[in-house]
Design a protein around this motif. Structure first.
Motif, PDB file in Angstrom:
ATOM      1  N   ARG A 121       0.828  -1.208   0.000  1.00 50.59           N
ATOM      2  CA  ARG A 121       0.000   0.000   0.000  1.00 50.59           C
ATOM      3  C   ARG A 121       0.864   1.260   0.000  1.00 50.59           C
ATOM      4  O   ARG A 121       0.535   2.254  -0.652  1.00 50.59           O
ATOM      5  CB  ARG A 121      -0.947  -0.015   1.199  1.00 50.59           C
ATOM      6  CG  ARG A 121      -1.896  -1.220   1.194  1.00 50.59           C
ATOM      7  CD  ARG A 121      -2.755  -1.294   2.453  1.00 50.59           C
ATOM      8  NE  ARG A 121      -3.457  -2.575   2.516  1.00 50.59           N
ATOM      9  CZ  ARG A 121      -2.998  -3.640   3.153  1.00 50.59           C
ATOM     10  NH1 ARG A 121      -1.848  -3.569   3.825  1.00 50.59           N
ATOM     11  NH2 ARG A 121      -3.678  -4.770   3.148  1.00 50.59           N
ATOM     12  N   LEU A 122       1.985   1.211   0.709  1.00 52.95           N
ATOM     13  CA  LEU A 122       2.896   2.355   0.742  1.00 52.95           C
ATOM     14  C   LEU A 122       3.522   2.588  -0.627  1.00 52.95           C
ATOM     15  O   LEU A 122       3.677   3.731  -1.073  1.00 52.95           O
ATOM     16  CB  LEU A 122       3.977   2.129   1.801  1.00 52.95           C
ATOM     17  CG  LEU A 122       3.496   2.210   3.257  1.00 52.95           C
ATOM     18  CD1 LEU A 122       4.545   1.616   4.194  1.00 52.95           C
ATOM     19  CD2 LEU A 122       3.181   3.645   3.643  1.00 52.95           C
ATOM     20  N   GLN A 123       3.893   1.514  -1.315  1.00 51.05           N
ATOM     21  CA  GLN A 123       4.450   1.648  -2.664  1.00 51.05           C
ATOM     22  C   GLN A 123       3.420   2.252  -3.616  1.00 51.05           C
ATOM     23  O   GLN A 123       3.727   3.152  -4.402  1.00 51.05           O
ATOM     24  CB  GLN A 123       4.922   0.286  -3.176  1.00 51.05           C
ATOM     25  CG  GLN A 123       5.581   0.362  -4.557  1.00 51.05           C
ATOM     26  CD  GLN A 123       6.043  -0.994  -5.055  1.00 51.05           C
ATOM     27  OE1 GLN A 123       6.060  -1.980  -4.310  1.00 51.05           O
ATOM     28  NE2 GLN A 123       6.417  -1.062  -6.315  1.00 51.05           N
ATOM     29  N   LEU A 135       0.948  15.471 -12.782  1.00 51.21           N
ATOM     30  CA  LEU A 135      -0.244  15.817 -13.559  1.00 51.21           C
ATOM     31  C   LEU A 135      -1.094  16.916 -12.920  1.00 51.21           C
ATOM     32  O   LEU A 135      -2.108  17.325 -13.490  1.00 51.21           O
ATOM     33  CB  LEU A 135      -1.108  14.564 -13.764  1.00 51.21           C
ATOM     34  CG  LEU A 135      -0.413  13.404 -14.490  1.00 51.21           C
ATOM     35  CD1 LEU A 135      -1.295  12.156 -14.475  1.00 51.21           C
ATOM     36  CD2 LEU A 135      -0.071  13.800 -15.924  1.00 51.21           C
ATOM     37  N   SER A 136      -0.669  17.363 -11.727  1.00 51.98           N
ATOM     38  CA  SER A 136      -1.389  18.430 -11.010  1.00 51.98           C
ATOM     39  C   SER A 136      -2.861  18.077 -10.806  1.00 51.98           C
ATOM     40  O   SER A 136      -3.769  18.848 -11.136  1.00 51.98           O
ATOM     41  CB  SER A 136      -1.264  19.763 -11.770  1.00 51.98           C
ATOM     42  OG  SER A 136       0.077  20.158 -11.859  1.00 51.98           O
ATOM     43  N   VAL A 137      -3.072  16.876 -10.275  1.00 49.54           N
ATOM     44  CA  VAL A 137      -4.433  16.413 -10.029  1.00 49.54           C
ATOM     45  C   VAL A 137      -4.440  15.573  -8.751  1.00 49.54           C
ATOM     46  O   VAL A 137      -3.500  14.792  -8.514  1.00 49.54           O
ATOM     47  CB  VAL A 137      -4.955  15.576 -11.219  1.00 49.54           C
ATOM     48  CG1 VAL A 137      -4.113  14.331 -11.437  1.00 49.54           C
ATOM     49  CG2 VAL A 137      -6.408  15.208 -11.041  1.00 49.54           C
ATOM     50  N   PRO A 138      -5.439  15.744  -7.887  1.00 44.39           N
ATOM     51  CA  PRO A 138      -5.500  14.917  -6.674  1.00 44.39           C
ATOM     52  C   PRO A 138      -5.857  13.471  -7.008  1.00 44.39           C
ATOM     53  O   PRO A 138      -6.638  13.210  -7.919  1.00 44.39           O
ATOM     54  CB  PRO A 138      -6.589  15.587  -5.841  1.00 44.39           C
ATOM     55  CG  PRO A 138      -7.454  16.289  -6.844  1.00 44.39           C
ATOM     56  CD  PRO A 138      -6.536  16.743  -7.940  1.00 44.39           C
ATOM     57  N   ILE A 139      -5.258  12.526  -6.275  1.00 44.82           N
ATOM     58  CA  ILE A 139      -5.554  11.104  -6.463  1.00 44.82           C
ATOM     59  C   ILE A 139      -5.849  10.515  -5.089  1.00 44.82           C
ATOM     60  O   ILE A 139      -4.974  10.452  -4.229  1.00 44.82           O
ATOM     61  CB  ILE A 139      -4.370  10.359  -7.122  1.00 44.82           C
ATOM     62  CG1 ILE A 139      -4.019  11.006  -8.460  1.00 44.82           C
ATOM     63  CG2 ILE A 139      -4.697   8.875  -7.305  1.00 44.82           C
ATOM     64  CD1 ILE A 139      -2.783  10.424  -9.117  1.00 44.82           C
ATOM     65  N   GLU A 140      -7.065  10.108  -4.885  1.00 49.51           N
ATOM     66  CA  GLU A 140      -7.504   9.655  -3.562  1.00 49.51           C
ATOM     67  C   GLU A 140      -7.462   8.145  -3.387  1.00 49.51           C
ATOM     68  O   GLU A 140      -7.509   7.648  -2.271  1.00 49.51           O
ATOM     69  CB  GLU A 140      -8.943  10.131  -3.278  1.00 49.51           C
ATOM     70  CG  GLU A 140      -9.108  11.643  -3.166  1.00 49.51           C
ATOM     71  CD  GLU A 140      -9.289  12.293  -4.531  1.00 49.51           C
ATOM     72  OE1 GLU A 140      -9.474  11.550  -5.525  1.00 49.51           O
ATOM     73  OE2 GLU A 140      -9.231  13.535  -4.598  1.00 49.51           O
ATOM     74  N   GLU A 159      -4.238  10.356   4.442  1.00 46.06           N
ATOM     75  CA  GLU A 159      -3.170  11.253   4.876  1.00 46.06           C
ATOM     76  C   GLU A 159      -2.149  10.505   5.710  1.00 46.06           C
ATOM     77  O   GLU A 159      -0.951  10.824   5.677  1.00 46.06           O
ATOM     78  CB  GLU A 159      -3.761  12.424   5.668  1.00 46.06           C
ATOM     79  CG  GLU A 159      -4.444  13.471   4.799  1.00 46.06           C
ATOM     80  CD  GLU A 159      -3.509  14.028   3.723  1.00 46.06           C
ATOM     81  OE1 GLU A 159      -2.343  14.352   4.053  1.00 46.06           O
ATOM     82  OE2 GLU A 159      -3.942  14.113   2.557  1.00 46.06           O
ATOM     83  N   ASN A 160      -2.595   9.522   6.480  1.00 48.33           N
ATOM     84  CA  ASN A 160      -1.658   8.738   7.283  1.00 48.33           C
ATOM     85  C   ASN A 160      -0.697   7.949   6.405  1.00 48.33           C
ATOM     86  O   ASN A 160       0.507   7.858   6.700  1.00 48.33           O
ATOM     87  CB  ASN A 160      -2.421   7.779   8.204  1.00 48.33           C
ATOM     88  CG  ASN A 160      -3.054   8.486   9.386  1.00 48.33           C
ATOM     89  OD1 ASN A 160      -2.627   9.582   9.767  1.00 48.33           O
ATOM     90  ND2 ASN A 160      -4.077   7.884   9.970  1.00 48.33           N
ATOM     91  N   LEU A 161      -1.215   7.360   5.315  1.00 48.58           N
ATOM     92  CA  LEU A 161      -0.344   6.645   4.376  1.00 48.58           C
ATOM     93  C   LEU A 161       0.652   7.602   3.731  1.00 48.58           C
ATOM     94  O   LEU A 161       1.843   7.297   3.617  1.00 48.58           O
ATOM     95  CB  LEU A 161      -1.179   5.960   3.298  1.00 48.58           C
ATOM     96  CG  LEU A 161      -1.621   4.511   3.509  1.00 48.58           C
ATOM     97  CD1 LEU A 161      -2.372   4.013   2.285  1.00 48.58           C
ATOM     98  CD2 LEU A 161      -0.457   3.594   3.833  1.00 48.58           C
TER      99      LEU A 161
END
Length: 222
Positions: A121-123, A135-140, A159-161
């Motif tokens: 998951r961290l990778q 790409l200047s785009v949020p990725i959730e 946010e913790n990850l």
């Protein structure tokens, strides 16, 4: 802060570091490697993923394989196995040669099955952070695809990850700059590690080099 290209770390190293900092140090600082059945199986799983010439469109989804990614703020570089770009005119990014806006959804392929530890998951989270910067785009969110179960595990990129990724990379950069390979800490996974014959976790656990020499000198004095 931005890192120079010469100081970039490999994104794949995050999984190694999370599993065992010493394993990461042996591979990425001492430059040693050894294959076993698990690493060979992992290579086979990734063979079809890293075809950079492969771009497929399925309706409102574009599929890219082997996409090169970097982040100057994190100081990392690597490849995404698969990135799906979903048409999203409200919260996407522009892609050259394609109309509209597209939302990236990274997918990392792994052998075996889902694990309790967050190494995979961290990778994946680090890949998403690189894509977001490029790409200047949020990725959730993204996904992990496990070859043994043939299932996707959807991963929320919390946010913790993200915080753990940054803290881990800071530590890895420090070790690389100082040339420090973390000491052995024997654990359950040592028996399946491809580097166990080079790391020698059982021997290192029993006696350090310093204690060995001290014992030798004491014997000579007696």
């Amino acid at each position: 802060m931005e890192y120079d290209d010469d100081d970039f770390l490999m994104i794949s190293g995050i999984q190694h570091f999370s599993f065992c900092p010493r394993q990461w140090g042996l591979i990425h600082i001492d430059q040693v490697w050894n294959e076993n059945i698990k690493t060979m199986e992992g290579n086979i799983v990734h063979e079809n993923c890293h075809n950079q010439d492969f771009i497929e469109k399925r309706g409102n989804v574009l599929i890219s394989r082997g996409m090169r990614i970097t982040s100057k703020t994190l100081g990392v570089t690597g490849q995404c196995d698969v990135v799906e770009f979903h048409r999203d005119d409200n919260d996407g990014c522009h892609l050259y040669g394609h109309d509209g806006l597209w939302k990236p959804f990274p997918i990392e392929y792994k052998r075996g099955q889902s694990k309790q530890i967050d190494a995979d998951r961290l990778q994946l989270c680090c890949q998403a952070m690189c894509l977001s910067e490029m790409l200047s785009v949020p990725i959730e969110e993204g996904a992990l695809y496990y070859h043994e179960t043939h299932r996707r595990e959807r991963v929320l990129l919390t946010e913790n990850l993200r915080k753990e990724v940054k803290e881990m990379l800071d530590q890895m950069h420090h070790y690389l700059q100082t040339g420090y390979v973390p000491k052995v800490r024997p654990r359950k996974g040592c028996s399946s590690c491809s580097l166990k014959e080079l790391c020698l976790p059982v021997i290192c656990k029993k006696k350090s080099v310093d204690s060995y020499y001290n014992a030798v000198f004491e014997d000579d004095l007696l």
